[in-house]
Design a protein around this motif. Structure first.
Motif: not given
Length: 421
Positions: A37-43, A171-176
């Motif tokens: 979710l943090i990765g998605a927010a950044q994206a 975000g999902l991909r980067d978090a595995g």
């Protein structure tokens, strides 16, 4: 837009992928979901220019389609709204993970220890119109609660939703985590909606978010359980003991801040004892703001009001228009709300706590307010970060549906070789 020749087959494939992703998400760690979710927010923030450019295409599509100003407002994304979307993703990310929470536990004389524990629902289907930000809100909340989600956005917001969805997938991909955890139906064809409503093998709950036509269709035709509200027919009752200044602020905000949201006030009920004072002042202020006021004959002396007819009661205007009626007491106000309301949000303005308690205890709307703007009927304003919708039914999810409401529960029963007599 992807051309889909065989929509039933395509939707079945989406359902299979969602079911497989849900199985993995059900035991995914809180840390990995937080990271996604943090990765998605950044994206979302890094890609704001692309999202706004895609939104311009959607706005053009909406204008060509003849959408109302209120619907165009729902559709529009600017940098402030994208920042709010990013903030919502971060807020959901930072919430306590509901999965695995022990709701309650107890011991039995038999020697058993029993726990009721939160568990994901599985696969959520979300069908929504206009608002592309729902793509982020729904994706985030479903993921937080360990659910896979199939998103079917409105045709108006198709391009914006695709860009936002790409951010969630990153975000999902980067978090595995499995990328199929959040899928966006890649077509405007309405046949995909009909398919979703009958996908009982793959979808556990459907959440429709949109106008009366969409929600009514889903509630009529779905074979999958539904969390929904049909309309936001929101009332404000101004009691004889209301504070004039508070009432003016709350009514004006409730009606005019954003007219196109489901928490916007649609009907004003005024106690007969304050018609000449608070009532007249509030209605004149609404008229001065450009609001059309459809009033009963007890308010007909106010210059500029339109005479109300039966069709104005129980109507969701979603525009700069409101119905107004004089009532004799709180009981009459509640009777009107029971007859014409939609169990969404209703408010009382009063300084008399006993009258407020009566209103709050005897009405059964999903959200009841006392001396507060009905525009607070929103998951973000309830501290949920976002909402997937407002549920007005009697299932376990009522009011703003956040991550916690997107869980069910299971019982964990522990013994020590314990047998039943």
């Amino acid at each position: 837009m992807t051309q889909i020749d065989n929509i039933p087959a395509a939707m079945t494939e989406i359902g299979k992928k969602a079911r497989a992703a849900a199985a993995e998400l059900s035991f995914a760690s809180a840390e990995r979901k937080h990271a996604a979710l943090i990765g998605a927010a950044q994206a979302v923030w890094e890609n704001r220019a692309k999202i706004i450019e895609a939104n311009k295409k959607d706005l053009e599509f909406g204008r060509d389609k003849g959408l109302s100003p209120a619907m165009m407002d729902r559709l529009m994304l600017d940098e402030d709204r994208i920042r709010a979307m990013q903030d919502g993703l971060r807020t959901v990310a930072d919430q306590v993970d509901p999965v695995g929470e022990v709701i309650t536990e107890w011991d039995m004389e038999s020697g058993l220890h029993i726990k009721r524990v939160r568990t994901p629902l599985g696969v959520i289907g979300v069908i929504y119109e206009s608002r592309p930000n729902v793509t982020a809100d729904a994706g985030a909340l479903c993921l937080k609660a360990g659910n896979a989600v199939i998103l079917r956005g409105g045709s108006e917001g198709f391009n914006s939703s695709r860009e936002i969805h790409a951010c969630l997938v990153k975000g999902l991909r980067d978090a595995g985590l499995p990328e199929d955890s959040v899928q966006l139906v890649p077509t405007r064809d309405r046949a995909a909606v009909s398919e979703m409503l009958t996908m009982t093998d793959y979808i556990d709950v459907i959440v429709p978010r949109g106008g009366k036509g969409l929600v009514g269709l889903v509630q009529r035709e779905a074979r999958v359980p539904v969390f929904a509200h049909l309309e936001g027919i929101v009332h404000i009752y101004v009691d004889k003991n209301a504070d004039a200044e508070k009432t003016m602020k709350v009514v004006m905000n409730s009606k005019t801040r954003r007219t196109g949201i489901c928490g916007a006030a649609e009907c004003l009920l005024i106690h007969k004892d304050v018609v000449e004072t608070i009532g007249h002042d509030v209605i004149r202020a609404l008229l001065d703001k450009g609001v059309t006021v459809d009033a009963d004959m007890n308010l007909s002396s106010i210059s500029g009001v339109n005479p109300a007819s039966a069709e104005h009661w129980g109507r969701e205007f979603l525009d700069m228009e409101i119905a107004a009626k004089v009532v004799g007491n709180v009981e009459e106000a509640m009777d009107h709300i029971r007859q014409y309301g939609s169990n969404h949000t209703d408010c009382i303005m009063t300084e008399d706590q006993a009258t407020a308690d009566l209103f709050l205890s005897r009405l059964d709307s999903a959200i009841l307010m006392h001396n507060a703007s009905t525009q607070f009927a929103d998951g973000g304003e309830f501290g949920m970060g976002a909402e997937i919708g407002i549920a007005t039914g009697k299932m376990h999810a009522r009011g703003p549906v956040g991550a916690e409401q997107l869980t069910s529960f299971k019982y964990i029963v522990t013994g020590d070789g314990t047998v039943r007599n």
